[in-house]
Design a protein around this motif. Structure first.
Motif, PDB file in Angstrom:
ATOM      1  N   GLY A   1       0.819  -1.213   0.000  1.00  0.00           N
ATOM      2  CA  GLY A   1       0.000   0.000   0.000  1.00  0.00           C
ATOM      3  C   GLY A   1       0.848   1.257   0.000  1.00  0.00           C
ATOM      4  N   TRP A   2       1.965   1.226   0.731  1.00  0.00           N
ATOM      5  CA  TRP A   2       2.868   2.377   0.774  1.00  0.00           C
ATOM      6  C   TRP A   2       3.597   2.539  -0.561  1.00  0.00           C
ATOM      7  N   ARG A   3       4.066   1.426  -1.133  1.00  0.00           N
ATOM      8  CA  ARG A   3       4.819   1.496  -2.388  1.00  0.00           C
ATOM      9  C   ARG A   3       3.938   1.972  -3.545  1.00  0.00           C
ATOM     10  N   ARG A   4       2.658   1.571  -3.536  1.00  0.00           N
ATOM     11  CA  ARG A   4       1.747   2.007  -4.608  1.00  0.00           C
ATOM     12  C   ARG A   4       1.329   3.467  -4.449  1.00  0.00           C
ATOM     13  N   GLY A   5       1.672   4.066  -3.334  1.00  0.00           N
ATOM     14  CA  GLY A   5       1.325   5.464  -3.102  1.00  0.00           C
ATOM     15  C   GLY A   5      -0.100   5.665  -2.628  1.00  0.00           C
ATOM     16  N   GLN A   6      -0.756   4.600  -2.176  1.00  0.00           N
ATOM     17  CA  GLN A   6      -2.128   4.744  -1.700  1.00  0.00           C
ATOM     18  C   GLN A   6      -2.189   5.383  -0.321  1.00  0.00           C
ATOM     19  N   ALA A   7      -1.153   5.207   0.463  1.00  0.00           N
ATOM     20  CA  ALA A   7      -1.113   5.769   1.810  1.00  0.00           C
ATOM     21  C   ALA A   7       0.332   5.840   2.260  1.00  0.00           C
ATOM     22  N   ASN A   8       0.603   6.716   3.240  1.00  0.00           N
ATOM     23  CA  ASN A   8       1.951   6.720   3.802  1.00  0.00           C
ATOM     24  C   ASN A   8       2.121   5.479   4.688  1.00  0.00           C
ATOM     25  N   LEU A   9       3.334   5.256   5.140  1.00  0.00           N
ATOM     26  CA  LEU A   9       3.631   4.016   5.862  1.00  0.00           C
ATOM     27  C   LEU A   9       2.811   3.899   7.144  1.00  0.00           C
ATOM     28  N   ALA A  10       2.640   5.005   7.855  1.00  0.00           N
ATOM     29  CA  ALA A  10       1.887   4.960   9.109  1.00  0.00           C
ATOM     30  C   ALA A  10       0.418   4.633   8.862  1.00  0.00           C
ATOM     31  N   THR A  11      -0.169   5.256   7.844  1.00  0.00           N
ATOM     32  CA  THR A  11      -1.586   5.009   7.537  1.00  0.00           C
ATOM     33  C   THR A  11      -1.797   3.577   7.052  1.00  0.00           C
ATOM     34  N   ALA A  12      -0.901   3.098   6.178  1.00  0.00           N
ATOM     35  CA  ALA A  12      -1.015   1.724   5.689  1.00  0.00           C
ATOM     36  C   ALA A  12      -0.877   0.721   6.829  1.00  0.00           C
ATOM     37  N   THR A  13       0.036   1.016   7.755  1.00  0.00           N
ATOM     38  CA  THR A  13       0.215   0.129   8.908  1.00  0.00           C
ATOM     39  C   THR A  13      -1.032   0.109   9.777  1.00  0.00           C
ATOM     40  N   ALA A  14      -1.600   1.296  10.019  1.00  0.00           N
ATOM     41  CA  ALA A  14      -2.802   1.366  10.851  1.00  0.00           C
ATOM     42  C   ALA A  14      -3.977   0.647  10.197  1.00  0.00           C
ATOM     43  N   ALA A  15      -4.143   0.844   8.894  1.00  0.00           N
ATOM     44  CA  ALA A  15      -5.268   0.227   8.185  1.00  0.00           C
ATOM     45  C   ALA A  15      -5.162  -1.293   8.194  1.00  0.00           C
ATOM     46  N   CYS A  16      -3.985  -1.809   7.846  1.00  0.00           N
ATOM     47  CA  CYS A  16      -3.811  -3.263   7.818  1.00  0.00           C
ATOM     48  C   CYS A  16      -3.858  -3.859   9.217  1.00  0.00           C
ATOM     49  N   SER A  17      -3.402  -3.100  10.208  1.00  0.00           N
ATOM     50  CA  SER A  17      -3.455  -3.589  11.589  1.00  0.00           C
ATOM     51  C   SER A  17      -4.892  -3.736  12.063  1.00  0.00           C
ATOM     52  N   VAL A  18      -5.746  -2.811  11.649  1.00  0.00           N
ATOM     53  CA  VAL A  18      -7.159  -2.905  12.014  1.00  0.00           C
ATOM     54  C   VAL A  18      -7.793  -4.153  11.403  1.00  0.00           C
ATOM     55  N   VAL A  19      -7.503  -4.386  10.117  1.00  0.00           N
ATOM     56  CA  VAL A  19      -8.055  -5.573   9.451  1.00  0.00           C
ATOM     57  C   VAL A  19      -7.517  -6.839  10.102  1.00  0.00           C
ATOM     58  N   ALA A  20      -6.215  -6.849  10.411  1.00  0.00           N
ATOM     59  CA  ALA A  20      -5.615  -8.019  11.059  1.00  0.00           C
ATOM     60  C   ALA A  20      -6.223  -8.258  12.432  1.00  0.00           C
ATOM     61  N   ALA A  21      -6.464  -7.172  13.175  1.00  0.00           N
ATOM     62  CA  ALA A  21      -7.048  -7.312  14.505  1.00  0.00           C
ATOM     63  C   ALA A  21      -8.470  -7.851  14.442  1.00  0.00           C
ATOM     64  N   VAL A  22      -9.238  -7.375  13.460  1.00  0.00           N
ATOM     65  CA  VAL A  22     -10.617  -7.870  13.295  1.00  0.00           C
ATOM     66  C   VAL A  22     -10.609  -9.352  12.937  1.00  0.00           C
ATOM     67  N   GLU A  23      -9.735  -9.735  12.007  1.00  0.00           N
ATOM     68  CA  GLU A  23      -9.654 -11.150  11.626  1.00  0.00           C
ATOM     69  C   GLU A  23      -9.239 -12.009  12.816  1.00  0.00           C
TER      70      GLU A  23
END
Length: 222
Positions: free
Chosen positions: A176-198
């Motif tokens: 997500g960070w490499r594609r430019g969709q979000a900065n590293l902090a935002t991508a980490t937070a977003a994926c962490s939320v999904v991982a936590a829900v799963e």
């Protein structure tokens, strides 16, 4: 790609079931319940009632087998597709809100490819089960815990931190960070939320199923 992962997961799970590894654990649990039911009723009930209690215990094997089959052949093969779609959608939505390139199709393709980490983990565990002739192989953070007895919830939670899952989530974040969709902090937070829900869903279902099984097979434990 997602269809390929689903087929591979079904094949790997099928190998474990056909070899008897999966059924053995269920049979052992049911027989423990049978032994406990017999020990608790001897001297308190007539022989025919004891035999009925034993038959009732063994009759639950079909139910638990069907439940396990649904998990292994329906839920697990669908998990990579759901995970990839949710992460790609969330990162694309965040990119749209921030005015960044959305790139949903590219995100979905790359998120689908990353699901191979989870499949690789299952493949390695399946290979080790046959190579080591053991019924269970663990590659999670639970291996770092000192020997001892632990409560079910923390133990199940530690087992969610699988080495291959951590590699997969790290790749999703970096993608997500490499594609430019979000900065590293935002991508980490977003994926962490999904991982936590799963993880919460998996932990909750595991605890509920385990508690129900113990309640039915070994009621005296509660």
């Amino acid at each position: 790609m997602l269809v390929l992962w689903a087929v591979l997961i079904i094949d790997l799970q099928g190998a474990l079931w056909l070899s008897g590894v999966k059924t053995l654990a269920l049979q052992q649990a049911v027989e423990q319940g049978v032994a406990r039911a017999e020990s608790r009723t001897v001297g308190e009930m007539a022989d025919n009632q004891i035999h009925k209690a034993i038959r009732d215990q063994r009759a639950t094997l079909r139910f638990w087998t069907i439940l396990a089959l649904i998990g292994d052949f329906v839920v697990e093969p669908l998990a990579p597709a759901v995970r990839a779609l949710v992460v790609a959608t969330l990162l694309s939505a965040l990119a749209a809100l921030a005015g960044r390139p959305i790139g949903f199709r590219l995100a979905l393709d790359e998120c689908a490819a990353v699901q191979g980490y989870w499949v690789l983990g299952l493949a390695l565990q399946t290979t080790l089960v046959f190579a080591l002739r053991t019924s269970e192989v663990d590659a999670s953070m639970a291996l770092l815990l000192p020997s001892g007895t632990y409560r079910a919830a923390p133990w199940v939670a530690w087992r969610q931190a699988d080495a291959f899952a951590l590699l997969g989530w790290s790749s999703l974040i970096l993608g997500g960070w490499r594609r430019g969709q979000a900065n590293l902090a935002t991508a980490t937070a977003a994926c962490s939320v999904v991982a936590a829900v799963e993880a919460a869903i998996r932990i909750g279902l595991t605890l509920i199923t385990g508690a129900a099984m113990r309640l039915i097979l070994m009621p005296g434990r509660f």
